[in-house]
Design a protein around this motif. Structure first.
Motif, PDB file in Angstrom:
ATOM      1  N   THR A  27       0.692  -1.039   0.102  1.00 39.09           N
ATOM      2  CA  THR A  27      -0.055   0.059  -0.027  1.00 39.09           C
ATOM      3  C   THR A  27       0.909   1.203  -0.148  1.00 39.09           C
ATOM      4  O   THR A  27       0.648   2.177  -0.789  1.00 39.09           O
ATOM      5  N   THR A  28       1.835   1.302   0.782  1.00 44.17           N
ATOM      6  CA  THR A  28       2.694   2.425   0.921  1.00 44.17           C
ATOM      7  C   THR A  28       3.305   2.636  -0.529  1.00 44.17           C
ATOM      8  O   THR A  28       3.408   3.726  -0.790  1.00 44.17           O
ATOM      9  N   PHE A  29       3.882   1.489  -1.097  1.00 44.60           N
ATOM     10  CA  PHE A  29       4.537   1.622  -2.691  1.00 44.60           C
ATOM     11  C   PHE A  29       3.525   2.152  -3.390  1.00 44.60           C
ATOM     12  O   PHE A  29       3.824   3.130  -4.464  1.00 44.60           O
ATOM     13  N   VAL A  30       2.178   1.725  -3.624  1.00 44.36           N
ATOM     14  CA  VAL A  30       1.242   2.186  -4.539  1.00 44.36           C
ATOM     15  C   VAL A  30       1.125   3.678  -4.391  1.00 44.36           C
ATOM     16  O   VAL A  30       0.900   4.338  -5.258  1.00 44.36           O
ATOM     17  N   THR A  31       1.073   4.045  -2.891  1.00 46.06           N
ATOM     18  CA  THR A  31       0.664   5.511  -2.714  1.00 46.06           C
ATOM     19  C   THR A  31       1.871   6.283  -2.971  1.00 46.06           C
ATOM     20  O   THR A  31       1.686   7.488  -3.557  1.00 46.06           O
ATOM     21  N   ALA A  32       3.174   5.825  -2.928  1.00 50.07           N
ATOM     22  CA  ALA A  32       4.287   6.607  -3.262  1.00 50.07           C
ATOM     23  C   ALA A  32       4.996   6.651  -4.415  1.00 50.07           C
ATOM     24  O   ALA A  32       5.935   7.355  -4.729  1.00 50.07           O
ATOM     25  N   ALA A  33       4.501   5.685  -5.382  1.00 52.79           N
ATOM     26  CA  ALA A  33       5.186   5.424  -6.233  1.00 52.79           C
ATOM     27  C   ALA A  33       5.119   6.531  -7.551  1.00 52.79           C
ATOM     28  O   ALA A  33       5.996   6.584  -8.156  1.00 52.79           O
ATOM     29  N   TYR A  34       4.222   7.461  -7.333  1.00 50.93           N
ATOM     30  CA  TYR A  34       4.395   8.630  -8.079  1.00 50.93           C
ATOM     31  C   TYR A  34       5.461   9.517  -7.904  1.00 50.93           C
ATOM     32  O   TYR A  34       5.933  10.309  -8.891  1.00 50.93           O
ATOM     33  N   ILE A  35       6.138   9.364  -6.802  1.00 55.32           N
ATOM     34  CA  ILE A  35       7.423   9.767  -6.749  1.00 55.32           C
ATOM     35  C   ILE A  35       8.512   9.748  -7.653  1.00 55.32           C
ATOM     36  O   ILE A  35       9.345  10.368  -8.225  1.00 55.32           O
ATOM     37  N   LEU A  36       8.471   8.362  -8.149  1.00 53.15           N
ATOM     38  CA  LEU A  36       9.237   7.907  -9.359  1.00 53.15           C
ATOM     39  C   LEU A  36       9.004   8.812 -10.576  1.00 53.15           C
ATOM     40  O   LEU A  36       9.760   8.747 -11.678  1.00 53.15           O
ATOM     41  N   ALA A  37       7.898   9.182 -10.952  1.00 54.10           N
ATOM     42  CA  ALA A  37       7.527   9.890 -12.079  1.00 54.10           C
ATOM     43  C   ALA A  37       8.008  11.423 -11.726  1.00 54.10           C
ATOM     44  O   ALA A  37       8.187  12.004 -12.635  1.00 54.10           O
ATOM     45  N   VAL A  38       7.332  11.863 -10.728  1.00 46.22           N
ATOM     46  CA  VAL A  38       7.458  13.460 -10.360  1.00 46.22           C
ATOM     47  C   VAL A  38       9.000  13.893 -10.109  1.00 46.22           C
ATOM     48  O   VAL A  38       9.391  14.792 -10.669  1.00 46.22           O
ATOM     49  N   ASN A  39       9.901  13.148  -9.460  1.00 47.53           N
ATOM     50  CA  ASN A  39      11.037  13.624  -9.248  1.00 47.53           C
ATOM     51  C   ASN A  39      11.785  13.653 -10.424  1.00 47.53           C
ATOM     52  O   ASN A  39      12.527  14.871 -10.695  1.00 47.53           O
ATOM     53  N   PRO A  40      11.790  12.690 -11.404  1.00 42.55           N
ATOM     54  CA  PRO A  40      12.745  12.992 -12.550  1.00 42.55           C
ATOM     55  C   PRO A  40      12.066  13.976 -13.511  1.00 42.55           C
ATOM     56  O   PRO A  40      13.137  14.781 -14.023  1.00 42.55           O
ATOM     57  N   SER A  41      10.946  14.122 -13.399  1.00 36.75           N
ATOM     58  CA  SER A  41      10.035  15.314 -14.279  1.00 36.75           C
ATOM     59  C   SER A  41      10.529  16.762 -13.634  1.00 36.75           C
ATOM     60  O   SER A  41      11.273  17.771 -14.639  1.00 36.75           O
ATOM     61  N   ILE A  42      10.889  17.001 -12.320  1.00 35.87           N
ATOM     62  CA  ILE A  42      11.192  18.101 -11.775  1.00 35.87           C
ATOM     63  C   ILE A  42      12.602  18.271 -11.967  1.00 35.87           C
ATOM     64  O   ILE A  42      13.051  19.645 -12.261  1.00 35.87           O
ATOM     65  N   LEU A  43      13.616  17.451 -11.700  1.00 36.07           N
ATOM     66  CA  LEU A  43      14.904  17.493 -11.956  1.00 36.07           C
ATOM     67  C   LEU A  43      15.455  17.615 -13.032  1.00 36.07           C
ATOM     68  O   LEU A  43      16.643  18.200 -13.561  1.00 36.07           O
ATOM     69  N   SER A  44      14.688  16.986 -14.193  1.00 38.92           N
ATOM     70  CA  SER A  44      15.094  17.209 -15.528  1.00 38.92           C
ATOM     71  C   SER A  44      15.065  18.637 -15.931  1.00 38.92           C
ATOM     72  O   SER A  44      15.950  19.122 -16.900  1.00 38.92           O
ATOM     73  N   GLU A  45      14.149  19.671 -15.155  1.00 41.76           N
ATOM     74  CA  GLU A  45      14.237  20.923 -15.573  1.00 41.76           C
ATOM     75  C   GLU A  45      15.649  21.614 -15.560  1.00 41.76           C
ATOM     76  O   GLU A  45      15.788  22.682 -16.101  1.00 41.76           O
ATOM     77  N   THR A  46      16.614  21.014 -14.591  1.00 44.90           N
ATOM     78  CA  THR A  46      17.796  21.600 -14.245  1.00 44.90           C
ATOM     79  C   THR A  46      18.937  21.195 -15.620  1.00 44.90           C
ATOM     80  O   THR A  46      19.941  21.607 -15.574  1.00 44.90           O
ATOM     81  N   GLY A  47      18.409  20.387 -16.298  1.00 48.03           N
ATOM     82  CA  GLY A  47      19.087  19.762 -17.433  1.00 48.03           C
ATOM     83  C   GLY A  47      19.921  18.397 -17.322  1.00 48.03           C
ATOM     84  O   GLY A  47      20.405  17.790 -17.964  1.00 48.03           O
ATOM     85  N   MET A  48      19.272  17.713 -16.138  1.00 44.87           N
ATOM     86  CA  MET A  48      19.549  16.413 -15.841  1.00 44.87           C
ATOM     87  C   MET A  48      18.844  15.453 -16.573  1.00 44.87           C
ATOM     88  O   MET A  48      17.833  15.626 -17.180  1.00 44.87           O
ATOM     89  N   PRO A  49      19.571  14.506 -17.368  1.00 44.06           N
ATOM     90  CA  PRO A  49      18.854  13.387 -18.066  1.00 44.06           C
ATOM     91  C   PRO A  49      17.544  12.716 -17.289  1.00 44.06           C
ATOM     92  O   PRO A  49      18.023  11.897 -16.039  1.00 44.06           O
ATOM     93  N   GLN A  50      16.309  12.700 -17.909  1.00 44.48           N
ATOM     94  CA  GLN A  50      15.439  12.349 -16.841  1.00 44.48           C
ATOM     95  C   GLN A  50      15.470  10.829 -16.763  1.00 44.48           C
ATOM     96  O   GLN A  50      15.142  10.280 -15.686  1.00 44.48           O
ATOM     97  N   GLY A  51      15.850  10.008 -17.735  1.00 47.23           N
ATOM     98  CA  GLY A  51      16.034   8.568 -17.409  1.00 47.23           C
ATOM     99  C   GLY A  51      17.014   8.217 -16.132  1.00 47.23           C
ATOM    100  O   GLY A  51      16.756   7.472 -15.413  1.00 47.23           O
ATOM    101  N   ALA A  52      18.247   8.841 -16.480  1.00 50.15           N
ATOM    102  CA  ALA A  52      19.236   8.613 -15.416  1.00 50.15           C
ATOM    103  C   ALA A  52      18.548   9.086 -14.007  1.00 50.15           C
ATOM    104  O   ALA A  52      19.057   8.285 -12.981  1.00 50.15           O
TER     105      ALA A  52
END
Length: 460
Positions: A27-52
């Motif tokens: 349940t915790t994973f299902v609830t928190a899994a969005y972080i795996l999508a949101v964090n790369p999306s936010i940090l990629s705006e700095t120029g960091m490769p989203q996949g990495a």
């Protein structure tokens, strides 16, 4: 096997069992899994490769959560903090002009300092010294900050020359020919917020992740129907997962161990480290208090036994985060979903950590999720964090006014650090000048923080 788990995690002592812990972890994973999508999306705006960044996010969530389980036997998880990653991107890199390599170095240095402090009584002293009303205000303010980040990322809030910000105009997007990109994505984001809110109100398990998936699915339908037209040059990518390279795990080589110490002696770098330090400290402290209270883990004095272990786990995870290429970790508020399902021990965290690791093989899916689908999650998480505002003593002005200042400063000044700084300064200044009884409430630690922040504003 079950007896070994019972012996290691003390399940019966906490009033739980293996089945309950496994369900809680999932349940915790299902609830928190969005972080795996949101964090790369936010940090990629700095120029960091989203996949990495996706791979780094998964790895640090796996490592950090295992550390928390091993050092505390609590059902908490560690992931990149949703407030600190916004500060990393929008303040340190985009506003202050530092490279993401320098920002990662600041995260690494912060982690080292945290480890040292966690091995002493300093962080525990800070944990106990910060007034509860200010802790609650910081949590609420971060919630508002995340909300405005979500609204901005969704396209629903846009810049305005007359009012600073305003709501997106669908009529204007139709007139200037951008409805098939900016217009439809703004509408989808609004629908996503409403859908996610309905799921939350109906107590649907995994409501935030489900809201993301529904919003994303609606976007895919719009793409097939021709209502959404991908335009990579304008930042609007295809919404379909790209499995052309199979399920290969994106390499972290482009961002791992890319620290830049060239600015380490500058005053600006020191201020960034301190900002990360205090922001991360208060974010973790606030979540630990709330989550531990919900799990009935606080003692009769309202303190968390083995809080040092929890803070050490977070410190080590933050240090590793800087090395492998992501923003610092924090105890995720989403662990309360697993706690609500009965999770009481580190077995909940171990279960969640394993699921984090397995998600590496689904990177094409997570990387295809657009910002208009993840923005509703930020808005709803902001709502959840803002709920702490109801616990503030609004009838006591000496407590309420500093809390209010801390809350409003974060979104209006677009900085978590400014809210924390101004909240502490105003708390000490107000209580120091309103009578002997109020002066007694100010601890030595608060006076030290007051002095540090005053130096920051007036001399740096």
């Amino acid at each position: 096997m079950e007896k070994a788990l019972e012996k290691f995690f003390h399940l019966e002592e906490r009033g739980t069992n293996v089945r309950t812990e496994l369900i809680a972890g999932a349940t915790t994973f299902v609830t928190a899994a969005y972080i795996l999508a949101v964090n790369p999306s936010i940090l990629s705006e700095t120029g960091m490769p989203q996949g990495a960044v996706f791979t780094a996010t998964v790895l640090i969530s796996f490592i950090g959560t295992l550390l928390m389980a091993a050092l505390t036997n609590y059902p908490f998880i560690l992931c990149p903090g949703m407030g600190i990653n916004a500060y990393f991107t929008y303040t340190v890199c985009l506003s202050m002009g530092y490279s993401w390599q320098t920002a990662l170095t600041a995260i690494f240095v912060e982690g080292i300092i945290f480890v040292i402090l966690s091995l002493t009584n300093v962080r525990e002293a800070i944990f106990n010294a910060i007034p509860m009303n200010l802790k609650l205000a910081i949590t609420s303010g971060v919630g508002l900050f995340i909300t405005i980040i979500g609204l901005k990322g969704s396209g629903l809030v846009v810049p305005s020359p007359s009012t600073l910000v305003t709501i997106f105009s669908v009529h204007s997007s139709i007139a200037n020919g951008t409805f098939a990109t900016a217009g439809i994505t703004a509408i989808l984001a609004l629908v996503g917020i409403i859908v996610t809110a309905i799921l939350v109100c109906r107590n649907v398990r995994g409501n935030i992740l489900l809201g993301i998936l529904i919003t994303w699915s609606l976007g895919i339908v719009c793409q097939f129907a021709g209502l959404y037209v991908p335009n990579p040059d304008a930042g609007f990518m295809s919404l379909l997962p790209d499995f052309s390279h199979g399920i290969a795990i994106p390499s972290i080589e482009p961002i791992a161990f890319k620290l830049d110490f060239s600015n380490i002696a500058s005053v600006g770098f020191l201020s960034v480290v301190l900002a990360f330090l205090f922001t991360n400290l208060f974010d973790t402290i606030g979540t630990l208090i709330g989550s531990a209270s919900k799990a009935d883990l606080l003692d009769e004095k309202g303190k968390l036994p083995n809080v040092r272990g929890a803070l050490l786990a977070e410190s080590l995870a933050t240090t590793f985060a800087g090395l492998i290429g992501t923003s610092s970790t924090a105890t995720a508020v989403e662990c309360t979903a697993g706690i609500a399902q009965g999770g009481r021990t580190g077995l909940t965290g171990v279960t969640c950590a394993i699921l984090f690791l397995l998600s590496l093989f689904l990177s094409p899916i997570f990387l295809a999720i657009p910002s208009f689908a993840t923005s509703p999650a930020l808005v709803v998480v902001g709502f959840m964090m803002f709920g702490a505002v109801t616990k503030i003593e609004w009838g006591t002005p000496t407590e309420a006014i500093p809390a209010f200042i801390a809350i409003v400063a974060m979104p209006f000044m677009y900085s978590i650090a400014e809210g924390i700084s101004l909240g502490i300064i105003s708390y000490v200044a107000i209580n120091a000048t309103t009578g002997a009884d109020n002066r007694k409430k100010i601890s030595a630690v608060m006076w030290v923080l007051f002095a540090l922040f005053c130096v920051k504003y007036f001399f740096i």
